[in-house]
Motif scaffolding. Sequence first.
Motif, PDB file in Angstrom:
ATOM      1  N   ILE A 152       0.966  -1.180   0.135  1.00  0.00           N
ATOM      2  CA  ILE A 152       0.102  -0.052   0.330  1.00  0.00           C
ATOM      3  C   ILE A 152       1.195   0.944  -0.071  1.00  0.00           C
ATOM      4  O   ILE A 152       1.957   1.766   0.689  1.00  0.00           O
ATOM      5  CB  ILE A 152      -0.868  -0.106   1.009  1.00  0.00           C
ATOM      6  N   TYR A 153       0.547   2.253  -1.033  1.00  0.00           N
ATOM      7  CA  TYR A 153       1.170   3.512  -0.977  1.00  0.00           C
ATOM      8  C   TYR A 153       2.046   3.049  -1.838  1.00  0.00           C
ATOM      9  O   TYR A 153       2.879   4.615  -1.612  1.00  0.00           O
ATOM     10  CB  TYR A 153       1.023   4.165   0.413  1.00  0.00           C
ATOM     11  N   GLY A 154       2.997   2.354  -1.594  1.00  0.00           N
ATOM     12  CA  GLY A 154       4.053   1.694  -2.410  1.00  0.00           C
ATOM     13  C   GLY A 154       5.218   1.426  -1.770  1.00  0.00           C
ATOM     14  O   GLY A 154       6.927   1.383  -1.783  1.00  0.00           O
ATOM     15  N   HIS A 155       4.916   0.796  -0.430  1.00  0.00           N
ATOM     16  CA  HIS A 155       5.633   1.007   0.832  1.00  0.00           C
ATOM     17  C   HIS A 155       5.462  -1.179   0.471  1.00  0.00           C
ATOM     18  O   HIS A 155       4.698  -1.497   0.941  1.00  0.00           O
ATOM     19  CB  HIS A 155       5.540   0.832   2.225  1.00  0.00           C
ATOM     20  N   PRO A 156       6.764  -1.469   0.141  1.00  0.00           N
ATOM     21  CA  PRO A 156       6.777  -3.029  -0.113  1.00  0.00           C
ATOM     22  C   PRO A 156       6.914  -4.260   1.872  1.00  0.00           C
ATOM     23  O   PRO A 156       6.327  -3.356   2.502  1.00  0.00           O
ATOM     24  CB  PRO A 156       8.145  -3.356  -0.022  1.00  0.00           C
ATOM     25  N   ALA A 157       5.511  -4.919   1.057  1.00  0.00           N
ATOM     26  CA  ALA A 157       4.851  -4.977   2.895  1.00  0.00           C
ATOM     27  C   ALA A 157       6.237  -6.114   3.190  1.00  0.00           C
ATOM     28  O   ALA A 157       6.967  -6.839   2.224  1.00  0.00           O
ATOM     29  CB  ALA A 157       3.596  -6.153   1.523  1.00  0.00           C
ATOM     30  N   ASP A 158       6.215  -7.240   4.150  1.00  0.00           N
ATOM     31  CA  ASP A 158       6.747  -7.740   4.450  1.00  0.00           C
ATOM     32  C   ASP A 158       7.171  -9.189   3.810  1.00  0.00           C
ATOM     33  O   ASP A 158       6.290 -10.133   4.856  1.00  0.00           O
ATOM     34  CB  ASP A 158       6.998  -7.363   5.998  1.00  0.00           C
ATOM     35  N   MET A 159       7.242  -9.355   2.954  1.00  0.00           N
ATOM     36  CA  MET A 159       6.773 -10.730   1.741  1.00  0.00           C
ATOM     37  C   MET A 159       8.229 -11.820   2.416  1.00  0.00           C
ATOM     38  O   MET A 159       7.249 -12.749   2.394  1.00  0.00           O
ATOM     39  CB  MET A 159       7.671 -10.230   1.183  1.00  0.00           C
ATOM     40  N   ASP A 160       8.982 -11.213   3.267  1.00  0.00           N
ATOM     41  CA  ASP A 160       9.882 -12.921   3.951  1.00  0.00           C
ATOM     42  C   ASP A 160       8.870 -13.475   4.658  1.00  0.00           C
ATOM     43  O   ASP A 160       8.684 -14.471   4.366  1.00  0.00           O
ATOM     44  CB  ASP A 160      11.030 -12.493   4.415  1.00  0.00           C
ATOM     45  N   PRO A 161       8.567 -13.432   5.810  1.00  0.00           N
ATOM     46  CA  PRO A 161       7.465 -13.747   6.625  1.00  0.00           C
ATOM     47  C   PRO A 161       5.694 -13.839   6.255  1.00  0.00           C
ATOM     48  O   PRO A 161       5.802 -15.489   6.101  1.00  0.00           O
ATOM     49  CB  PRO A 161       7.032 -13.124   7.371  1.00  0.00           C
ATOM     50  N   LEU A 162       5.973 -13.007   5.046  1.00  0.00           N
ATOM     51  CA  LEU A 162       4.479 -13.704   4.115  1.00  0.00           C
ATOM     52  C   LEU A 162       4.009 -15.175   3.745  1.00  0.00           C
ATOM     53  O   LEU A 162       3.766 -15.891   3.516  1.00  0.00           O
ATOM     54  CB  LEU A 162       3.922 -12.832   4.308  1.00  0.00           C
TER      55      LEU A 162
END
Length: 429
Positions: A152-162
């Motif tokens: 959202i807004y252009g800030h990456p989600a925390d993909m490693d734990p996801l």
Amino acid sequence: MVGKLAIHGGEKAVSIETSEKLALRPNWPIVGDEEIEEVVKAMRRVDITAPAGGGVVAEFEEAFAKYVGVKYCITTNSCCSATHIALGAFGVGPGDEVIVSPYTWGQTVAPIIHQNAIPVYADIDPKTYNLDPESVARRITESTKAIVVVHIYGHPADMDPLMEVAEEHDLKVVEDCAQANGAVYHGRRVGSLGHMASFSIGDGKNMVGGEGGMILTDDEELYERAMFVGMHPARSEGVVKKPELRKYIDSLIPTYRIHPLAAAIAKVQLKHLDEWNLWRRRHANRLSRGLKDLPGVDPVFVARGCEHVYHMYSPTYRTEELGGLPRDRFLDALRAEGVSAGAYVRMPIYLRPRHQDRFYYGKGCPWDCPFARRKVVYRKGDCPVAEERCEKTELNIGSTGWYGPQFRDLIDMYLEAFRKVVEHADELR
Ligand SMILES: *Cc1c(COP(=O)(O)O)cnc(C)c1O
């Protein structure tokens, strides 16, 4: 004491005129001579329809896949259709559950419902406003098939734990990158982190094609399956290799392909994307430095190892630091000063009438679909972090249009406007 508030008849703090076409995205989009030439070139070679792909469509797809760092890119007519393609390619269908953020634009969710699957909302991280991996883990049931992750807004989600959670439960992940074109997570571009990724070049995104989108993947099988959820059979002919799939090549598909002239525009815009994002970042950092010591507003947080691309600058409002001045009153005063500010999400998706009233195309589906294995209901309190952000703390400033050095003065005027409104908080209460 700075001058009288504009909302009370004083002079505006922001004297630079910005386009009001899209209140949250002034000065945007921009289209240069190069885009015009590329469109004319495409028209001259009659590259204006491309059901089978090829031509300028293929040129843009290749360039974009390379930019993100994945093998396959299919252009589409929107990000919404791209996400729909991903869910179809994953095999999500009636009765399946898909975990998604409630703090997003509705089109992150609409494709789930289009697939007659049930959206299940997990809460967000209070600092990045992206899906909280622990909350996601708690929402998984036997019926969960996939996760739609928005940056959202252009800030990456925390993909490693996801992705860890997803792998543990054998779930497929699609990244909704509509607002995050060019954002980086621990050295990798968003769009290369999940199993598939959807992008937008529509409306006021960080690069535009007029309208359009892309679906990306590194996985050959998903690439082939994606053809069956939106591409013309002439294109599938050239792509689908698996014999067990080839017999299904048919015109029985939604039409989700891009308009080639949108690809022509986007192909040129892509060349500027990194530079534009760099300016957005510079200006956002300047605004953050100025807001840091101001009561009432916390600047935007950026997680370690992440590059934010500021489709929007979304700081946090602290009503308690301004004697309880309501957020919307603060916003009215800020807007009167000439700041392109607002509140963007305002209500988590699951509290909106379409979910509360189970409004859709009929027969109560997807929620009351006979394939649903349990009754999913949406209640206030389901995602408290997202609710508080929507109701009380989100502030949004359009930052897509900060694409060059000339907007430095605008940022300084915005800061002046913030200071002015904060100083007059008593008078506004
Ligand atoms: C804009 C947007 C979309 C939809 O993009 P389209 O190309 O208009 O379909 C989806 N998700 C998010 C987060 C968006 O901001």
